[in-house]
Design an enzyme around this catalytic site. Sequence first.
Site, PDB file in Angstrom:
ATOM      1  N   TRP A  92       0.609  -0.915  -0.001  1.00 33.39           N
ATOM      2  CA  TRP A  92       0.141   0.049  -0.417  1.00 33.39           C
ATOM      3  C   TRP A  92       0.912   1.071  -0.226  1.00 33.39           C
ATOM      4  O   TRP A  92      -0.056   2.179  -0.769  1.00 33.39           O
ATOM      5  CB  TRP A  92      -1.629   0.161   0.928  1.00 33.39           C
ATOM      6  CG  TRP A  92      -2.021  -1.206   1.020  1.00 33.39           C
ATOM      7  CD1 TRP A  92      -1.536  -2.693   1.395  1.00 33.39           C
ATOM      8  CD2 TRP A  92      -2.734  -1.642  -0.121  1.00 33.39           C
ATOM      9  NE1 TRP A  92      -2.439  -2.914   1.786  1.00 33.39           N
ATOM     10  CE2 TRP A  92      -3.270  -2.962   0.567  1.00 33.39           C
ATOM     11  CE3 TRP A  92      -3.411  -1.037  -1.000  1.00 33.39           C
ATOM     12  CZ2 TRP A  92      -4.154  -3.438   0.007  1.00 33.39           C
ATOM     13  CZ3 TRP A  92      -4.399  -1.516  -1.725  1.00 33.39           C
ATOM     14  CH2 TRP A  92      -4.973  -2.984  -1.182  1.00 33.39           C
ATOM     15  N   ASP A  94      -1.972   6.107   6.741  1.00 28.07           N
ATOM     16  CA  ASP A  94      -2.432   5.929   5.842  1.00 28.07           C
ATOM     17  C   ASP A  94      -2.721   4.789   7.431  1.00 28.07           C
ATOM     18  O   ASP A  94      -1.953   3.291   7.155  1.00 28.07           O
ATOM     19  CB  ASP A  94      -2.635   4.883   5.007  1.00 28.07           C
ATOM     20  CG  ASP A  94      -3.428   3.763   5.064  1.00 28.07           C
ATOM     21  OD1 ASP A  94      -4.306   3.408   5.162  1.00 28.07           O
ATOM     22  OD2 ASP A  94      -2.950   2.959   3.008  1.00 28.07           O
ATOM     23  N   LYS A 132     -12.731  -2.438   7.731  1.00 24.88           N
ATOM     24  CA  LYS A 132     -11.812  -3.062   8.001  1.00 24.88           C
ATOM     25  C   LYS A 132     -12.243  -2.754   9.341  1.00 24.88           C
ATOM     26  O   LYS A 132     -13.118  -3.923   9.290  1.00 24.88           O
ATOM     27  CB  LYS A 132     -10.267  -2.978   8.033  1.00 24.88           C
ATOM     28  CG  LYS A 132     -10.172  -3.098   6.331  1.00 24.88           C
ATOM     29  CD  LYS A 132      -8.832  -2.945   6.336  1.00 24.88           C
ATOM     30  CE  LYS A 132      -8.131  -2.708   4.925  1.00 24.88           C
ATOM     31  NZ  LYS A 132      -8.430  -3.977   4.231  1.00 24.88           N
TER      32      LYS A 132
END
Length: 362
Positions: free
Chosen positions: A104, A173, A197
């Site tokens: 990511w 993030d 999530k």
Amino acid sequence: MDQNRIYNFNAGPSALPLGVLEEIQRSFLNFSGSGMSILEVSHRSKWFDDVINDAVIRTQRLLGLDDTYHVLFVQGGASMQFCMIPMNFLNSNASADYVNTGTWSTKAIKEVRNQGKQASVVASSEDRNFSYIPKDIPFNSDAAYCHITSNNTIKGTQWSSFPEIGGVPLIADMSSDIMSRPFDPAPFGMIYAGAQKNVGPAGVCLVIVREDMLERVPDNLPAMLKYTTFVEKKSMYNTPPCFTIYTIQLVLKWLEEEIGGLENMEKMNQKKAGLLYQTIDDSDFYQGTADRDSRSLMNVPFRLPNPDLEQRFIKKSLENSLGGLKGHKSVGGCRASIYNATSLYAVQALVDFIKVFEKKNG
Ligand SMILES: Cc1ncc(COP(=O)(O)O)c(C=O)c1O
């Protein structure tokens, strides 16, 4: 547990608190006395206004944000933030620091460079397959911002504390660990997290941005790609994903009223992760893939002695009502994601299965 429900270890979309799902079910046909479902009410209605305002206030309270922080709901997932961040906060003569801790982060760096802008990779754990969080990082004191990924969903590593970088705004993030533990928000210019999530279903990214960062936003960006648009219009410049935001509101309510806040949530997460890591460490059959001092409390990747056994483990676990244990397609192996809504019972059931499987196949 409902006979037909399984223990869910998916990495995202992932488990939601059962009470939240039941609340949605109960109020589905007649939301808040409106005579309509949440899918049918107008986003301009008082009903939805109450939902989004409550979600904002609960986020502020849970994370201890002062009023210099704006809480926004932006579509396009966390991936959209990879490109919006440099568009809004990085001008072409400046450079931003990025720490590369996996897939990511790598994507986030690529989006900066795609815009012809400068991302300085000040540390990376790629040399050892992203199995650790780098230490002693030479941050640049003149960087426009410094970007990190607080929890690496695929490799199962997590920053246990955040780096000290002086006056440079930190951007994180936090897609896979937001709301899993308390932290000091003060060094952060921005925090973002794909909802699917720890805070709700897919469809929105929770974005927290500090007021001073907004001074950097160029006027000539498209309206939907400017943080100032979302601030000015309170995330309702266009039609927001009402159902996703409603579910987030319920998850935040659960966190505050059932769990009792992030200190309690962290203790529960430590207990769950501790149990699972201990089981893996006690065995020679299973092998954790992340360095011990970098282990994630949210995603626990592990290997078995060979791919055939891993496949068998995943198949047999599903037969035992344990779902989502397949590792990310880019790395293989197994991974248990044990987000906030995954109960200690679920982890205990997994641990029991892990032991039985080893006995039969070890
Ligand atoms: C840490 C992290 N960042 C970003 C993403 C991408 O999120 P999205 O699918 O919302 O764009 C993910 C997805 O799993 C993730 O785990």
